[in-house]
Write an enzyme that holds these catalytic residues in place. Sequence first.
Site, PDB file in Angstrom:
ATOM      1  CE  LYS A 123      -4.142   1.939   2.053  1.00 58.75           C
ATOM      2  NZ  LYS A 123      -3.690   3.337   2.166  1.00 58.75           N
ATOM      3  CD  GLU A 181      -1.250   6.090  -3.601  1.00 53.63           C
ATOM      4  OE1 GLU A 181      -2.236   5.649  -4.239  1.00 53.63           O
ATOM      5  OE2 GLU A 181      -1.340   6.553  -2.451  1.00 53.63           O
ATOM      6  CE  LYS A 297      -5.577  -3.600  -5.219  1.00 49.97           C
ATOM      7  NZ  LYS A 297      -4.847  -2.912  -6.298  1.00 49.97           N
ATOM      8  CB  CYS A 445     -29.167  23.106  22.264  1.00 54.34           C
ATOM      9  SG  CYS A 445     -27.354  23.141  22.241  1.00 54.34           S
TER      10      CYS A 445
HETATM   11  S1  IVH Z   1      -6.469  -0.297  -4.857  1.00 56.98           S
HETATM   12  C1  IVH Z   1     -11.075   0.236  -5.025  1.00 56.98           C
HETATM   13  N1  IVH Z   1      -3.911  -0.691  -4.474  1.00 56.98           N
HETATM   14  O1  IVH Z   1      -5.044   3.306  -0.850  1.00 56.98           O
HETATM   15  C2  IVH Z   1      -9.748   0.395  -4.413  1.00 56.98           C
HETATM   16  N2  IVH Z   1      -4.889   1.241  -3.514  1.00 56.98           N
HETATM   17  O2  IVH Z   1      -7.592   3.401   0.875  1.00 56.98           O
HETATM   18  C3  IVH Z   1      -8.731   0.933  -5.330  1.00 56.98           C
HETATM   19  N3  IVH Z   1      -3.314   2.692  -2.340  1.00 56.98           N
HETATM   20  O3  IVH Z   1      -7.026   5.665  -2.461  1.00 56.98           O
HETATM   21  C4  IVH Z   1      -7.436   1.123  -4.676  1.00 56.98           C
HETATM   22  N4  IVH Z   1      -1.521   1.472  -2.716  1.00 56.98           N
HETATM   23  O4  IVH Z   1      -4.535   5.825  -2.834  1.00 56.98           O
HETATM   24  C5  IVH Z   1      -4.961   0.113  -4.227  1.00 56.98           C
HETATM   25  N5  IVH Z   1      -1.655  -1.157  -4.268  1.00 56.98           N
HETATM   26  C6  IVH Z   1      -2.693  -0.358  -4.028  1.00 56.98           C
HETATM   27  C7  IVH Z   1      -2.571   0.835  -3.290  1.00 56.98           C
HETATM   28  C8  IVH Z   1      -3.702   1.612  -3.047  1.00 56.98           C
HETATM   29  C9  IVH Z   1      -1.991   2.574  -2.160  1.00 56.98           C
HETATM   30  C10 IVH Z   1      -4.146   3.780  -1.804  1.00 56.98           C
HETATM   31  C11 IVH Z   1      -4.973   4.495  -2.839  1.00 56.98           C
HETATM   32  C12 IVH Z   1      -6.380   4.439  -2.339  1.00 56.98           C
HETATM   33  C13 IVH Z   1      -6.193   4.077  -0.913  1.00 56.98           C
HETATM   34  C14 IVH Z   1      -7.385   3.270  -0.460  1.00 56.98           C
END
Ligand code: IVH
Length: 694
Positions: A123, A181, A297, A445
């Site tokens: 992430k 990202e 995922k 209030c």
């Molecule tokens: S998938 C439907 N994959 O995390 C979800 N998100 O809380 C689509 N992010 O807004 C996102 N690394 O900015 C996905 N490998 C990754 C990610 C990622 C960072 C961030 C992204 C998103 C947030 C979700």
Amino acid sequence: MPEVKLDEAAALEELTRLADELAAHDIRYFQDAAPTISDADYDALKRRNAEIEARFPHLVRDNSPSLRVGARRSESFAPVTHGVPMLSLDNAFSDADAAEFDARVRRFLRLGEETVAYTAEPKIDGLSASLRYEDGVLVQGATRGDGRVGEDVTANLRTIGEIPHRLKGKGWPAVIEVRGEVYLGHEEFARLNAAAAEAGDRTYANPRNAAAGSLRQIDPAITATRPLRFFAYAWGLASQPFAATQWEALQAFRSWGFAVTPNAQRVEGASGLLEAYAAMEAARPRLAFDIDGVVYKVDRLDWQERLGFVSRSPRWAVARKFPAERARTILEAIDIQVGRTGAVTPVARLTPVTVGGVVVVNATLHNADEIARKDVRIGDTVVVQRAGDVIPQIVEVVLDERPADSQPFVFPTHCPCSLHTLLARETTTAGVETVVRRCTGEFACPFQRIEHLKHFVSRRAFDIEGLGEKQLTAFFEEGLIREPADIFRLARNDAAMAALRERERYGETSVRNLRAAIEARRTIALDRFIFALGIRHVGETTALVLARGYGDAESFLAAMDKVADRDPEAMAELDALDQVGGAVIEAAAAYFGEDHNRRIVQDLKGQLLIQPAERPKTDTAVAGKTVVFTGSLERMTREEAKAKAESLGAKVASSVSKKTDIVVAGPGAGSKLKTAAELGLQVLTEEEWLALIA
Ligand code: IVH
């Protein structure tokens, strides 16, 4: 100090301090894109400022923060509506949460013994962006924004070397929104900050803020000097399918010229999820960029489709976060805030401390029970924790450091509002006491009334320019605006407008602008209208679901009156809407059960032209039809069937009536099937239903 107790000198002092503090936060937020406090805390400061100003109107400064209406919105980039909304992810914090994610996926898909394959991807701690390619050419790039509408930063995104201007290879859909990202590596971040420090410029708190600040530069030439990078990991709109699994999609992105996250793995089952997390935690220190967890995922895209979404997050993905970062500091004071619904929240004021790269000055203490349970006392040294964008929390008290003369915190028994109502514990409809304490003053209030009005005019509700907190508070105090409809009456009240014009600091232009701003909102979309009412548990998403579900204001309000009377059919109809559950039904029943609220809403409606909602789909075989599923389904779960039908514009009801159009009956269907036969309704098997919607 509650502002009822403030004397004038103290009020002046605090207003001065608040003005400085808010101005500094505005600079950090807008110019540096490096906020040091959460939006909630920023709002709390503004609220405090408004509350003091309301008591001492003659102390309102010419440059008061309350005059900078809606200042936090960026006006520099054009809005872009994403083809498919950019969602967020649910969080998991433990092995147990990860295992539960796997269990939930299997339950939903009814998999029995079959294992599920997942991707486990780092992430990335940056900011997400969506890149629209048409015929392989980058035509637009946008930030996430609120998920539905982002900012057009195409020119800036084009400066990033890892973003192809033209897709390579083959197999890309004619139109595709590639998502990923934007981030800054550790080394690049250090170099950027060192150069800034050398030049005497301000430095960024962490790589994420630096990336955000760099991407949101007005001048793309500046962005071009920042070594931003990009990983592709998802997509929005795609005119054709291009992969069968997430893993294949990542390979496709790579073949089209994108960088994809290294260390991503394809794993099987709950044990695979746990191993991937451990591997990522071990790899983290050696990575050249910040990551804050692992994203799991479901690999198969057909399964992703079946799993669908709940509210704003997919059921097929979850973010497993690394443990939050912590720091020690001193608890200087505990303030009490009163919200729109009267809920009273204690807020800890802290000696500023850096946690995970961000300066924290406030933390939530949740409620009185939490304070008592942790025995948190003013003067204590406390451990503060911050995870992602979550409001900082107090984890524990360092008892060894407790001052000898410290006293247990005595939670106020009365609301700081002018009524001084006894703070009652909230009870649920089942009569169970909850931890929330509430001022029962409701519309008497002033805090709640004013919070209601503020919510009403806020950006996501009626968004009335020029009617910010300060004006609203002043008009409220003068009795010009006591409830929403008054705003629209005011605009047509020539005498009141003339009186406003006479007022110091409210000249001809301001009056004209205000009038125009109010008139501009006399026509309003149904979902905004519903959201603006401030019904508990009805946020923007639910408001939209309600608007689409009922279509127009008349139907919505008629149905809500019935819900308030606990009419079973009306309640079932509400329950049948996607994402609407018990909490919303109870909240709607309570809200519309109040004569006061009904009157306010009807009065308001009389002032407005409420536009019917856009129905999601009208061109499908089942659009507008009311469907009831009964008996057991073999190829899909009930939840899935409902979500699918709704996505095609059908309404799903739980009981069969004259209003039902189609009954889908599986094996074991009983009384509903009988009723359907009696009413002569169309009855389909699961296979026939699937053929109909195919
Ligand atoms: S998938 C439907 N994959 O995390 C979800 N998100 O809380 C689509 N992010 O807004 C996102 N690394 O900015 C996905 N490998 C990754 C990610 C990622 C960072 C961030 C992204 C998103 C947030 C979700």
